[in-house]
Design a protein around this motif. Structure first.
Motif, mmCIF file in Angstrom:
data_model
loop_
_atom_site.group_PDB
_atom_site.id
_atom_site.type_symbol
_atom_site.label_atom_id
_atom_site.label_comp_id
_atom_site.label_asym_id
_atom_site.label_seq_id
_atom_site.Cartn_x
_atom_site.Cartn_y
_atom_site.Cartn_z
ATOM 1 N N GLN A 82 -9.717 -0.637 3.011
ATOM 2 C CA GLN A 82 -10.274 0.584 3.252
ATOM 3 C C GLN A 82 -11.382 0.154 4.241
ATOM 4 O O GLN A 82 -12.540 0.838 4.391
ATOM 5 C CB GLN A 82 -11.036 0.913 2.095
ATOM 6 N N ALA A 83 -10.963 -0.346 5.562
ATOM 7 C CA ALA A 83 -11.846 -0.591 6.630
ATOM 8 C C ALA A 83 -11.102 0.029 7.896
ATOM 9 O O ALA A 83 -11.001 -0.954 8.815
ATOM 10 C CB ALA A 83 -12.156 -1.895 6.595
ATOM 11 N N PRO A 84 -10.824 1.078 8.091
ATOM 12 C CA PRO A 84 -10.245 1.774 9.099
ATOM 13 C C PRO A 84 -11.033 1.652 10.513
ATOM 14 O O PRO A 84 -10.629 1.512 11.592
ATOM 15 C CB PRO A 84 -9.769 3.238 8.987
ATOM 16 N N SER A 85 -12.424 1.508 10.066
ATOM 17 C CA SER A 85 -13.302 1.599 11.677
ATOM 18 C C SER A 85 -13.082 0.252 12.174
ATOM 19 O O SER A 85 -13.022 0.157 13.541
ATOM 20 C CB SER A 85 -14.840 1.833 11.278
ATOM 21 N N ALA A 257 -0.863 4.811 5.215
ATOM 22 C CA ALA A 257 -0.016 5.780 4.463
ATOM 23 C C ALA A 257 0.287 5.071 2.965
ATOM 24 O O ALA A 257 0.067 5.580 2.150
ATOM 25 C CB ALA A 257 1.169 6.402 5.132
ATOM 26 N N GLU A 258 0.824 3.762 3.075
ATOM 27 C CA GLU A 258 1.169 3.022 1.996
ATOM 28 C C GLU A 258 -0.128 2.710 1.153
ATOM 29 O O GLU A 258 0.311 2.892 0.017
ATOM 30 C CB GLU A 258 1.716 1.721 2.517
ATOM 31 N N THR A 259 -1.141 2.510 1.823
ATOM 32 C CA THR A 259 -2.090 2.269 0.826
ATOM 33 C C THR A 259 -2.586 3.426 0.174
ATOM 34 O O THR A 259 -2.791 3.393 -1.101
ATOM 35 C CB THR A 259 -3.706 1.762 1.763
ATOM 36 N N ALA A 260 -2.668 4.653 0.800
ATOM 37 C CA ALA A 260 -3.150 5.823 0.147
ATOM 38 C C ALA A 260 -2.139 6.168 -1.041
ATOM 39 O O ALA A 260 -2.491 6.758 -1.995
ATOM 40 C CB ALA A 260 -2.923 6.950 1.188
ATOM 41 N N TYR A 261 -0.791 6.019 -0.824
ATOM 42 C CA TYR A 261 0.432 6.284 -1.953
ATOM 43 C C TYR A 261 -0.095 5.430 -2.995
ATOM 44 O O TYR A 261 0.035 5.749 -4.127
ATOM 45 C CB TYR A 261 1.617 5.905 -1.170
ATOM 46 N N ASP A 262 -0.433 4.037 -2.681
ATOM 47 C CA ASP A 262 -0.690 3.459 -3.958
ATOM 48 C C ASP A 262 -1.706 3.657 -4.688
ATOM 49 O O ASP A 262 -2.128 3.583 -6.131
ATOM 50 C CB ASP A 262 -0.954 1.883 -3.211
ATOM 51 N N VAL A 333 0.446 11.929 3.398
ATOM 52 C CA VAL A 333 0.578 11.267 2.213
ATOM 53 C C VAL A 333 -0.786 11.268 1.751
ATOM 54 O O VAL A 333 -1.067 11.253 0.387
ATOM 55 C CB VAL A 333 0.904 9.840 2.402
ATOM 56 N N ILE A 334 -1.835 11.134 2.612
ATOM 57 C CA ILE A 334 -3.259 11.174 2.034
ATOM 58 C C ILE A 334 -3.488 12.578 1.522
ATOM 59 O O ILE A 334 -4.181 12.417 0.473
ATOM 60 C CB ILE A 334 -4.071 10.805 3.339
ATOM 61 N N TYR A 350 -14.802 7.751 -4.018
ATOM 62 C CA TYR A 350 -13.255 7.413 -4.263
ATOM 63 C C TYR A 350 -12.715 7.078 -2.716
ATOM 64 O O TYR A 350 -12.898 7.750 -1.874
ATOM 65 C CB TYR A 350 -12.450 8.467 -4.459
ATOM 66 N N PRO A 351 -11.866 5.991 -2.484
ATOM 67 C CA PRO A 351 -11.246 5.684 -1.131
ATOM 68 C C PRO A 351 -10.504 6.631 -0.349
ATOM 69 O O PRO A 351 -10.503 6.889 0.731
ATOM 70 C CB PRO A 351 -10.713 4.305 -1.181
ATOM 71 N N ILE A 352 -9.798 7.528 -1.357
ATOM 72 C CA ILE A 352 -8.860 8.556 -0.694
ATOM 73 C C ILE A 352 -9.719 9.672 0.138
ATOM 74 O O ILE A 352 -9.162 10.222 0.867
ATOM 75 C CB ILE A 352 -7.985 9.202 -1.934
#
Length: 385
Positions: A82-85, A257-262, A333-334, A350-352
């Motif tokens: 969860q570190a997109p920056s 996308a994979e992370t958000a799906y999980d 997905v998100i 929540y990270p989402i």
């Protein structure tokens, strides 16, 4: 289905990346987001660990790993953490600027710039977009004129990733207004050059700790030794290297996308309603089935593109397909994963919820979805005549 995309070296590297993220990024990331910036000391730490400048040859302090699968590993692990920056800032430095220097810099320029970029003491940015010119790069107004041994640069740039912290900026400027597509050049502008100023940090919807800024150039005397490649070839250089930039964004979008799906899948099988887990409701199962299928198919195409990039065969059209599809998939997905979280999906804890705002820019920078479709459509028309 077992993937053969990664080998043992990539998996060993993944453990190194995970360890670094757990130690240096995860405990601090929320504070960096609240403070609105990444600390400069993060990059030397990444350099010391061997996570920066992967493709830079060892003679300049890099790892000499010209295999984009290693960068994909970093993309995936920063997304899972969860570190997109960090991912966005790091991607511009490693995927774009370093790639330009490796392809176009002279031996003298490499000696000057690459060691600092490999050890993380010198962060870089690329300055193309202007207040009045985004996707239409030929509409830029920033210009440079030759004056003796220097070029005199004037103009401004905006939406520049790493614009506050970068000490080395690759600038796209017009050098001959009468030469058409051959009237543009690339310059490397460094901190300390009189007339070069970093503007304010821009207030964005998401990616709060990734610095995006305006840059200003007022009679900046850029030595001829800082011209990258040949004068007049700047636009051609950009077009040749856009596939790498766009597959970089597409790869990051897929990992996100994979992370958000999980997150969504795990949530629905740990949350109950109507006497059963949410994941046992037919509508939810259909949602999961659709998302997982789209993600798996997208991964197959992105992996194919990355292997083509490694072989020097990735085309602009293929990269454009990967970029627009993966970034739009990321948002779908998100959004649907957030819906699966119900009210909790709208909570910042929540990270989402954070991913919902952080991901929105992906289909804009590096060329909007609409521009990607135009590129693909033109190719279709050309092949159909």
């Amino acid at each position: 289905m077992r993937s053969t995309f990664y080998d043992d070296d990539h998996q060993e590297f993944r453990e190194l990346v995970r360890d670094f993220i757990a130690r240096e990024i995860t405990p601090n990331y929320a504070r960096w987001e609240a403070d609105g910036g990444l600390p400069l000391e993060l990059y030397p730490k990444m350099g010391e660990t061997g996570l920066v400048g992967l493709a830079i040859p060892e003679q300049y302090g890099g790892m000499g790993l010209d295999d984009y699968r290693f960068r994909m590993v970093i993309n995936e692990e920063l997304s899972r953490a969860q570190a997109p920056s960090v991912n966005a800032a790091f991607g511009v430095h490693d995927d774009i600027v370093i790639a330009y220097l490796l392809d176009l810099a002279t031996d003298e320029q490499r000696e000057r710039w690459l060691p600092g970029m490999a050890d993380g003491t010198r962060l870089s940015a690329v300055a193309m977009t202007e207040p009045g010119a985004g996707s239409d790069l030929q509409g830029i107004r920033t210009h440079a004129e030759r004056d003796g041994d220097d070029w005199v640069l004037n103009g401004s740039k905006t939406f520049i990733t790493n614009g506050v912290n970068a000490s080395l900026v690759l600038v796209f400027a017009r050098t001959d207004p009468d030469a058409g597509s051959h009237g543009y050049s690339l310059f490397v502008v460094e901190n300390g050059m009189p007339g070069f100023e970093h503007g304010r940090k821009l207030d964005k919807v998401g990616l709060h700790s990734q610095d995006t800024a305006e840059l200003f150039f007022s009679d900046v005397r850029v030595p001829a030794a800082n011209l990258l490649g040949e004068a007049g070839q700047g636009l051609i250089y950009l077009l040749e290297r856009l596939p790498r930039e766009r597959i970089s964004i597409g790869a990051a979008a897929l990992a996100s996308a994979e992370t958000a799906y999980d997150w969504g899948r795990e949530y629905v099988f740990n949350r109950s309603a109507f006497g059963q887990t949410i994941g046992d409701l037919a509508t939810v199962r259909f949602t999961l089935a659709e998302l997982e299928t789209e993600i798996d198919i997208t991964r197959a195409y992105v992996e194919r593109c990355i292997l083509a990039l490694n072989d020097g065969e990735l085309t602009t059209v293929e990269a454009s397909k990967a970029k627009w599809w993966a970034t739009e998939l990321e948002q779908r997905v998100i959004t649907r994963s957030l819906q699966l979280h119900g009210g909790y999906g709208f909570m910042e804890e929540y990270p989402i919820a954070r991913a919902f705002r952080d991901s929105r820019v992906q289909s804009i920078y590096g060329g909007t979805t609409e521009i990607m479709k135009e590129i693909i459509g033109r190719d279709i028309a050309k092949r159909s005549r």
